[in-house]
Design a protein around this motif. Structure first.
Motif, PDB file in Angstrom:
ATOM      1  N   PHE A  57      72.703  75.978   0.491  1.00  0.00           N
ATOM      2  CA  PHE A  57      72.550  75.803   1.933  1.00  0.00           C
ATOM      3  C   PHE A  57      72.347  77.211   2.488  1.00  0.00           C
ATOM      4  CE2 PHE A  57      75.442  74.786   5.879  1.00  0.00           C
ATOM      5  CZ  PHE A  57      74.411  75.080   6.747  1.00  0.00           C
ATOM      6  N   LEU A  58      71.117  77.481   2.958  1.00  0.00           N
ATOM      7  CA  LEU A  58      70.785  78.809   3.477  1.00  0.00           C
ATOM      8  C   LEU A  58      70.968  78.785   4.994  1.00  0.00           C
ATOM      9  CD1 LEU A  58      69.891  81.605   2.695  1.00  0.00           C
ATOM     10  CD2 LEU A  58      67.529  80.799   2.684  1.00  0.00           C
ATOM     11  N   ASP A  59      72.055  79.401   5.417  1.00  0.00           N
ATOM     12  CA  ASP A  59      72.491  79.294   6.816  1.00  0.00           C
ATOM     13  C   ASP A  59      72.137  80.571   7.573  1.00  0.00           C
ATOM     14  OD1 ASP A  59      73.857  78.667   9.174  1.00  0.00           O
ATOM     15  OD2 ASP A  59      75.749  79.461   8.385  1.00  0.00           O
ATOM     16  N   LEU A  60      70.875  80.656   8.008  1.00  0.00           N
ATOM     17  CA  LEU A  60      70.433  81.852   8.730  1.00  0.00           C
ATOM     18  C   LEU A  60      70.367  81.611  10.241  1.00  0.00           C
ATOM     19  CD1 LEU A  60      67.697  83.134   6.257  1.00  0.00           C
ATOM     20  CD2 LEU A  60      70.131  83.694   6.373  1.00  0.00           C
ATOM     21  N   LYS A  61      70.631  80.387  10.664  1.00  0.00           N
ATOM     22  CA  LYS A  61      70.694  80.047  12.102  1.00  0.00           C
ATOM     23  C   LYS A  61      69.529  80.677  12.867  1.00  0.00           C
ATOM     24  CE  LYS A  61      75.711  79.370  12.345  1.00  0.00           C
ATOM     25  NZ  LYS A  61      76.115  79.833  11.019  1.00  0.00           N
ATOM     26  N   LEU A  62      68.323  80.336  12.448  1.00  0.00           N
ATOM     27  CA  LEU A  62      67.134  80.936  13.060  1.00  0.00           C
ATOM     28  C   LEU A  62      67.009  80.512  14.526  1.00  0.00           C
ATOM     29  CD1 LEU A  62      64.707  80.332  10.067  1.00  0.00           C
ATOM     30  CD2 LEU A  62      65.951  82.430  10.627  1.00  0.00           C
ATOM     31  N   HIS A  63      66.620  81.465  15.372  1.00  0.00           N
ATOM     32  CA  HIS A  63      66.525  81.197  16.819  1.00  0.00           C
ATOM     33  C   HIS A  63      65.551  82.218  17.410  1.00  0.00           C
ATOM     34  CE1 HIS A  63      68.928  80.421  20.818  1.00  0.00           C
ATOM     35  NE2 HIS A  63      67.636  80.181  20.927  1.00  0.00           N
ATOM     36  N   PRO A  78      60.034  79.886  -1.194  1.00  0.00           N
ATOM     37  CA  PRO A  78      60.246  80.101  -2.639  1.00  0.00           C
ATOM     38  C   PRO A  78      61.706  79.987  -3.072  1.00  0.00           C
ATOM     39  CG  PRO A  78      58.831  81.805  -1.693  1.00  0.00           C
ATOM     40  CD  PRO A  78      59.358  81.014  -0.551  1.00  0.00           C
ATOM     41  N   LEU A  79      62.620  80.111  -2.131  1.00  0.00           N
ATOM     42  CA  LEU A  79      64.045  80.037  -2.485  1.00  0.00           C
ATOM     43  C   LEU A  79      64.513  78.599  -2.671  1.00  0.00           C
ATOM     44  CD1 LEU A  79      65.364  82.802  -0.060  1.00  0.00           C
ATOM     45  CD2 LEU A  79      64.950  82.974  -2.525  1.00  0.00           C
ATOM     46  N   LYS A  80      63.667  77.626  -2.288  1.00  0.00           N
ATOM     47  CA  LYS A  80      63.969  76.198  -2.441  1.00  0.00           C
ATOM     48  C   LYS A  80      65.367  75.824  -1.926  1.00  0.00           C
ATOM     49  CE  LYS A  80      61.045  75.364  -6.513  1.00  0.00           C
ATOM     50  NZ  LYS A  80      60.625  76.692  -6.925  1.00  0.00           N
ATOM     51  N   PRO A  81      65.683  76.184  -0.688  1.00  0.00           N
ATOM     52  CA  PRO A  81      67.008  75.810  -0.174  1.00  0.00           C
ATOM     53  C   PRO A  81      67.119  74.293  -0.025  1.00  0.00           C
ATOM     54  CG  PRO A  81      65.639  76.680   1.594  1.00  0.00           C
ATOM     55  CD  PRO A  81      64.860  76.872   0.330  1.00  0.00           C
ATOM     56  N   ALA A  82      68.319  73.773  -0.225  1.00  0.00           N
ATOM     57  CA  ALA A  82      68.544  72.340  -0.013  1.00  0.00           C
ATOM     58  C   ALA A  82      68.679  72.040   1.471  1.00  0.00           C
ATOM     59  CB  ALA A  82      69.810  71.898  -0.755  1.00  0.00           C
ATOM     60  N   VAL A  83      69.230  73.008   2.207  1.00  0.00           N
ATOM     61  CA  VAL A  83      69.477  72.845   3.643  1.00  0.00           C
ATOM     62  C   VAL A  83      69.230  74.196   4.316  1.00  0.00           C
ATOM     63  CG1 VAL A  83      71.180  72.198   5.412  1.00  0.00           C
ATOM     64  CG2 VAL A  83      71.298  71.141   3.152  1.00  0.00           C
ATOM     65  N   LEU A  84      68.625  74.159   5.507  1.00  0.00           N
ATOM     66  CA  LEU A  84      68.378  75.372   6.319  1.00  0.00           C
ATOM     67  C   LEU A  84      68.888  75.126   7.735  1.00  0.00           C
ATOM     68  CD1 LEU A  84      64.631  76.435   5.906  1.00  0.00           C
ATOM     69  CD2 LEU A  84      66.616  77.884   5.503  1.00  0.00           C
ATOM     70  N   THR A  85      69.375  76.180   8.398  1.00  0.00           N
ATOM     71  CA  THR A  85      69.805  76.013   9.792  1.00  0.00           C
ATOM     72  C   THR A  85      68.908  76.751  10.775  1.00  0.00           C
ATOM     73  OG1 THR A  85      71.392  77.779   9.367  1.00  0.00           O
ATOM     74  CG2 THR A  85      72.277  75.542   9.555  1.00  0.00           C
ATOM     75  N   VAL A  86      68.749  76.117  11.938  1.00  0.00           N
ATOM     76  CA  VAL A  86      68.099  76.728  13.102  1.00  0.00           C
ATOM     77  C   VAL A  86      69.017  76.412  14.290  1.00  0.00           C
ATOM     78  CG1 VAL A  86      65.731  76.510  12.257  1.00  0.00           C
ATOM     79  CG2 VAL A  86      66.768  74.611  13.483  1.00  0.00           C
ATOM     80  N   HIS A  87      68.869  77.169  15.385  1.00  0.00           N
ATOM     81  CA  HIS A  87      69.682  76.862  16.565  1.00  0.00           C
ATOM     82  C   HIS A  87      68.983  75.828  17.432  1.00  0.00           C
ATOM     83  CE1 HIS A  87      73.432  79.021  16.981  1.00  0.00           C
ATOM     84  NE2 HIS A  87      72.896  80.054  16.347  1.00  0.00           N
ATOM     85  N   ALA A  88      69.654  74.730  17.741  1.00  0.00           N
ATOM     86  CA  ALA A  88      69.058  73.691  18.589  1.00  0.00           C
ATOM     87  C   ALA A  88      68.635  74.254  19.942  1.00  0.00           C
ATOM     88  CB  ALA A  88      70.047  72.542  18.782  1.00  0.00           C
ATOM     89  N   ALA A  89      69.347  75.279  20.421  1.00  0.00           N
ATOM     90  CA  ALA A  89      69.034  75.859  21.732  1.00  0.00           C
ATOM     91  C   ALA A  89      67.678  76.563  21.742  1.00  0.00           C
ATOM     92  CB  ALA A  89      70.131  76.832  22.151  1.00  0.00           C
ATOM     93  N   GLY A  90      67.065  76.725  20.582  1.00  0.00           N
ATOM     94  CA  GLY A  90      65.719  77.298  20.524  1.00  0.00           C
ATOM     95  C   GLY A  90      64.665  76.381  21.107  1.00  0.00           C
ATOM     96  N   GLY A  91      65.013  75.116  21.283  1.00  0.00           N
ATOM     97  CA  GLY A  91      64.108  74.194  21.963  1.00  0.00           C
ATOM     98  C   GLY A  91      63.244  73.350  21.031  1.00  0.00           C
ATOM     99  N   ALA A 104      59.293  70.631   1.060  1.00  0.00           N
ATOM    100  CA  ALA A 104      59.657  69.229   0.852  1.00  0.00           C
ATOM    101  C   ALA A 104      61.062  69.158   0.276  1.00  0.00           C
ATOM    102  CB  ALA A 104      58.663  68.583  -0.100  1.00  0.00           C
ATOM    103  N   GLY A 105      61.837  68.232   0.796  1.00  0.00           N
ATOM    104  CA  GLY A 105      63.187  68.032   0.265  1.00  0.00           C
ATOM    105  C   GLY A 105      64.245  68.915   0.899  1.00  0.00           C
ATOM    106  N   CYS A 106      63.821  69.864   1.723  1.00  0.00           N
ATOM    107  CA  CYS A 106      64.797  70.744   2.388  1.00  0.00           C
ATOM    108  C   CYS A 106      65.182  70.137   3.733  1.00  0.00           C
ATOM    109  CB  CYS A 106      64.196  72.128   2.605  1.00  0.00           C
ATOM    110  SG  CYS A 106      65.223  73.204   3.630  1.00  0.00           S
ATOM    111  N   LYS A 107      66.459  69.955   3.940  1.00  0.00           N
ATOM    112  CA  LYS A 107      66.912  69.433   5.233  1.00  0.00           C
ATOM    113  C   LYS A 107      66.969  70.566   6.253  1.00  0.00           C
ATOM    114  CE  LYS A 107      69.872  65.839   3.254  1.00  0.00           C
ATOM    115  NZ  LYS A 107      68.882  64.772   3.359  1.00  0.00           N
TER     116      LYS A 107
END
Ligand SMILES: O=C(O)c1cc(=O)[nH]c(=O)n1[C@@H]1O[C@H](COP(=O)(O)O)[C@@H](O)[C@H]1O
Length: 234
Positions: A57-63, A78-91, A104-107
C-alpha cells in the motif's frame, strides 16, 4: 482470504523497514509505505520492500492539480502498488485523473478526514461540517469520481459502508485497547473497526514500536480472528 491487517512501516531506514516487514510477514496481509519511507528511499526502496512478496500500500496522499497527480500516478506504475492514496479534497477532476492513470488492479483510495483531526481542527481550516458529515460528503465525491474507496476513521466506517456497499475502506487510527493514542484523535480497536466494515486496518506504532513487533502483529491478528461478523449500521 488474506488478512485485512496492514502494517505501516514509517521509518526512513531501509534496513529497519526490511527487518520489520520480515518479522511480521506471517501475521499481516501487506505493508504500508508512506511519506517518511518514500522521502528517504524513493521508488528503489519501495521496490526492495515489494520484492519480499507482500502486497504494498503506497500511501503518498497525492494532492495537486489533475495533470500533475495523473502523471505522478503513472510514474509509480512500475512499482505495482496494490493500493494508492490521493486526497479527496483535491477534487473530482484530480480523483478521476488518478484513477485513470493507475495500473490495472491497483485500488485508488481517497483520504477523507485525517484521523489526527477532530471537529475543532476542521473548523480551523474552514470546514464547519463534523468529521462524520465531511467523510460522507467526500466518500460520495470519491465514489462518483471513480475511486475504489476511501480512508476514514473507525468512527465513520460503518456509515460509509452502508452508503457505498462495494467500496473499499481503509481505516487507520487503530489502537488495541490500552495502547498509546499518540497524535491520533479518532481511534478504534482492531476488532471494532473490522466489525464496523473496514476492508483494511492500518496499524503502525502499536506494532513497529513494540518491543516484539512480531508478537504485537500476531496478537492483533488473533484479535481479528475472534471479531464478530460485520454489524454495520448507518
Ligand atoms: O492514509 C493513511 O494511511 C492515514 C490516513 C489517516 O487519516 N491517518 C493515518 O494515520 N494514516 C496513516 O496510518 C498510519 C498510522 O500509524 P500509527 O498511528 O502509528 O498506527 C500512518 O502511517 C499514517 O500516515
Amino acid at each position: 482470504m488474506s488478512s485485512p491487517l496492514f502494517v505501516a512501516i514509517d521509518t526512513p531506514a531501509l534496513d529497519q523497514a526490511l527487518a520489520l516487514a520480515s518479522a511480521v510477514t506471517a501475521h499481516v496481509g501487506g505493508v504500508k509505505l508512506g511519506l517518511e519511507f518514500f522521502a528517504a528511499n524513493g521508488p528503489a526502496g519501495v521496490a526492495r520492500v515489494a520484492a519480499m512478496g507482500l502486497p504494498v500500500f503506497l500511501d503518498l496522499k497525492l494532492h495537486d492539480i489533475p495533470n500533475t497527480v495523473g502523471k505522478a500516478v503513472a510514474a509509480l506504475t512500475p512499482l505495482k502498488p496494490a493500493v494508492l492514496t490521493v486526497h479527496a479534497a483535491g477534487g473530482r477532476a484530480m480523483l478521476a485523473a488518478a484513477k485513470a492513470a493507475a495500473p490495472a488492479g491497483c485500488k485508488v483510495v481517497a483520504v477523507t478526514v485525517l484521523t489526527s483531526l477532530d471537529s475543532t481542527d476542521l473548523a480551523e481550516v474552514g470546514v464547519s461540517a463534523s468529521p462524520a458529515e465531511q467523510v460522507a460528503r467526500l466518500a460520495d465525491l470519491a465514489r462518483s469520481a471513480g475511486c475504489d474507496g476511501i480512508v476514514c476513521s473507525g468512527e465513520e466506517v460503518a456509515a460509509a459502508a452502508v452508503r457505498w456497499p462495494e467500496g473499499y475502506f481503509v481505516v487507520p487510527g487503530i489502537r488495541p485497547a490500552g495502547s498509546d493514542v499518540g497524535d491520533q484523535k479518532r481511534v478504534l480497536t482492531p476488532p471494532e473497526a473490522l466489525a464496523r466494515g473496514a476492508s483494511m486496518l492500518v496499524v503502525g506504532r502499536p506494532i513497529t514500536a513494540a518491543s516484539d513487533p512480531a508478537e504485537a502483529a500476531r496478537s492483533i491478528a488473533a484479535s481479528l480472528d475472534a471479531a464478530p461478523a460485520l454489524t454495520a449500521t448507518a
